[in-house]
Design an enzyme around this catalytic site. Structure first.
Site, PDB file in Angstrom:
ATOM      1  N   LEU A  55       0.846  -1.192   0.000  1.00 60.22           N
ATOM      2  CA  LEU A  55       0.000   0.000   0.000  1.00 60.22           C
ATOM      3  C   LEU A  55       0.883   1.244   0.000  1.00 60.22           C
ATOM      4  CD1 LEU A  55      -2.387  -1.254   2.803  1.00 60.22           C
ATOM      5  CD2 LEU A  55      -2.767  -1.401   0.338  1.00 60.22           C
ATOM      6  N   SER A  56       0.305   2.388  -0.279  1.00 63.91           N
ATOM      7  CA  SER A  56       1.088   3.622  -0.314  1.00 63.91           C
ATOM      8  C   SER A  56       1.636   4.005   1.059  1.00 63.91           C
ATOM      9  CB  SER A  56       0.258   4.769  -0.888  1.00 63.91           C
ATOM     10  OG  SER A  56      -0.868   5.003  -0.082  1.00 63.91           O
ATOM     11  N   CYS A  57       1.084   3.432   2.114  1.00 64.36           N
ATOM     12  CA  CYS A  57       1.574   3.712   3.468  1.00 64.36           C
ATOM     13  C   CYS A  57       2.773   2.836   3.824  1.00 64.36           C
ATOM     14  CB  CYS A  57       0.460   3.525   4.493  1.00 64.36           C
ATOM     15  SG  CYS A  57      -0.178   1.847   4.562  1.00 64.36           S
ATOM     16  N   ARG A  58       3.293   2.121   2.818  1.00 65.24           N
ATOM     17  CA  ARG A  58       4.474   1.265   2.974  1.00 65.24           C
ATOM     18  C   ARG A  58       4.214   0.059   3.871  1.00 65.24           C
ATOM     19  NH1 ARG A  58       8.892   6.073   3.453  1.00 65.24           N
ATOM     20  NH2 ARG A  58       8.649   6.782   1.331  1.00 65.24           N
TER      21      ARG A  58
END
Length: 88
Positions: A55-58
């Site tokens: 996800l973009s939140c790593r």
């Protein structure tokens, strides 16, 4: 609420509506989100469920946007099955 352009357009839509939600896993797993997605589907929208992965939140988990090819396939299927409307 319809207090912005997108929600206003969705409320007056007379065409098939398709949602492809994507968000952080913690958000996706919230009971309120699951209830709302189920309600939107019960109201007639087609839901393309999110995938699992980075996800973009790593972080990894559910909530990743479905692959574009999957979304396109759902759009094609929904439009192929949509009733045809003539000129008004």
């Amino acid at each position: 609420i319809a207090d912005d352009l997108l929600s206003t357009l969705l409320l007056c839509a007379e065409c098939p509506v398709i949602h492809a939600p994507a968000m952080n896993t913690a958000m996706w797993e919230k009971p309120a989100v699951q209830r709302n997605v189920a309600r939107v589907a019960d109201d007639g929208a087609t839901i393309v469920p999110p995938g699992t992965g980075w996800l973009s939140c790593r972080r990894q988990g559910a909530g990743r946007m479905a692959e574009p090819e999957e979304i396109a396939a759902v759009v094609a299927r929904v439009l192929a099955n949509a009733p045809r409307r003539g000129p008004t």
